[in-house]
Enzyme design. Sequence first.
Site, PDB file in Angstrom:
ATOM      1  N   GLU A 110      62.588  60.069  25.622  1.00 44.91           N
ATOM      2  CA  GLU A 110      64.045  60.018  25.772  1.00 44.91           C
ATOM      3  C   GLU A 110      64.498  59.402  27.087  1.00 44.91           C
ATOM      4  O   GLU A 110      65.541  58.750  27.145  1.00 44.91           O
ATOM      5  CB  GLU A 110      64.630  61.431  25.623  1.00 44.91           C
ATOM      6  CG  GLU A 110      64.588  61.989  24.210  1.00 44.91           C
ATOM      7  CD  GLU A 110      63.242  62.582  23.845  1.00 44.91           C
ATOM      8  OE1 GLU A 110      63.048  62.936  22.671  1.00 44.91           O
ATOM      9  OE2 GLU A 110      62.382  62.696  24.753  1.00 44.91           O
ATOM     10  N   LYS A 162      54.109  47.931  54.854  1.00 45.67           N
ATOM     11  CA  LYS A 162      55.416  48.242  55.421  1.00 45.67           C
ATOM     12  C   LYS A 162      55.471  47.785  56.869  1.00 45.67           C
ATOM     13  O   LYS A 162      54.503  47.937  57.609  1.00 45.67           O
ATOM     14  CB  LYS A 162      55.681  49.752  55.369  1.00 45.67           C
ATOM     15  CG  LYS A 162      56.154  50.259  54.013  1.00 45.67           C
ATOM     16  CD  LYS A 162      56.616  51.700  54.118  1.00 45.67           C
ATOM     17  CE  LYS A 162      57.141  52.210  52.786  1.00 45.67           C
ATOM     18  NZ  LYS A 162      57.644  53.595  52.876  1.00 45.67           N
TER      19      LYS A 162
END
Length: 539
Positions: free
Chosen positions: A283, A178
């Site tokens: 799901e 970063k």
Amino acid sequence: CLSLSHLMSSSSAAEIMSVLFFHTMRYKQEDPENPDNDRFILPKRLSFVDVATGWLGQGLGAACGMAYTGKYFDKASYRVYCLLGDSESSEGSVWEALAFASHYSLDNLVAVFDVNRLGHSGALPPEHCLDVYQKRCEAFGWNTYVVDGRDVETLCQVFWQANRVKNKPTAVVAKTFKSRGIPSKQRFLFSSGLLKTSNSTSLYAQDPPWSALPVSPASYPALPPPSTGTWVATRKACGLALAKLGHANDRVIVLDGDTKNSTFSDIFKKEYPERFIECFIAEQNMVSVALGCTTRDRTVAFVSTFAAFLTRAFDQIRIGAISQANINLIGSHCGVSVGEDGPSQMALEDLAMFRAIPSCTIFYPSDAISTEHAVFLAANTKGMCYIRTSRPETAVIYNQQESFEIGQAKVVRHSVHDKVTVIGAGVTLHEALAAAEDLSKQDISIRVIDLFTVKPLDTATIISSAKATGGRILTVEDHYPEGGIGETVAAAVSMDPDISVHQLAVRGIPRGGKPSELLDVFGVDARHIVGAVKRMLLN
């Protein structure tokens, strides 16, 4: 406007993005939504990003849906690239997607892990141990490369190699940092594709191969439904309707989470196995895959499972709404009428969940004919649709000539002598009709309304019926009172002081038992409707 933390996060993938967009990917820059373009999943909503996932671990599932569509439905050569942060890889849905991609040999899919070791609030457990990510990806059956995310030449090479891998998806585990180089002007110029690499390898966008077939507009002809008087569970009617829909349009697909023998989506699978996607008990990933399949209008997708299990995927459903996806969800086994399967299978919160989704159309059909119409209407409706189906067999009350529209309720029983308007849907509509028969023997006439769609609600029909029955409304539902039919009806008529709404709903935690017994125990059967109507008339 980007905060400093977002800017720093974005900078760690500058070289990766540059190589992908200016060297590897094939796309028409002037036509970012062209179906032949390579796909890219990034947690930001931009013109070339099909699904706005955020750093929530959902991007890879959507990428799986795009890759599956490209390989098995479009049979095209476009490829799918997904950038993931190492922080979101802690999400279980990422690993559901990794398993799915490997199982279906999605060799047109590349996942890039931006391993900068930092999460939003601190360092992540693996930090820069790239071998941890490599072993995990390889254990899930992925072809995996470990690279220095700042090395442009190496990135170009591994993306080229990934394009030649067969029968396996590819993971690129990239070590990044970063804010490395900020506020270096050179870094910003490079990430914009304005510089060349050190050995003068040109970075440019390639044209796509133009291999995806156009999708014709959906057209679903009327098909003969069951005959009046027969008994059919709406979950089975839904499976039959999907098969008929599949015959009418070859871009209709069905996804199921290992419940196909209970939801009757196996009827569709038997007819069109090549358009059925088994997602197993995952799901969250199933909904994300469906979102990916429907991007750029490549398919008309129906997700089918127990309604209770869709609660696991609420975040994915929410993201689908944010992405303005055209996706249809079918939830079966609703309410205590599920019976012996027990409370873990009983959906009693689903209407509240889907009512909270902006622009979601909610169908709640009460017999086989209205169920078929719900399926056909959902297929032609923009945005998200939810169809609530029930486990018990119920009588077919509508004839084959009946027409249905979104937002239009059906007054299934009425007379000039009606004293109370009773509103039901699904199994409770049939309880209301049985109560009407019992009350008629006592010279009490009631009006019965079948909502058909809970959202949008037919407020005009409800108000006019209420005014014709002394301002008395009774709602009865196989759902918790919170967020259900009673609350939506009460809200719709709240500005009229002459209308009162009484509610019968499932109160308390349910248990297993026979459907008829449970409807009675929880106060939503014909007997309780009769009692409620009499009490309303005494007041």
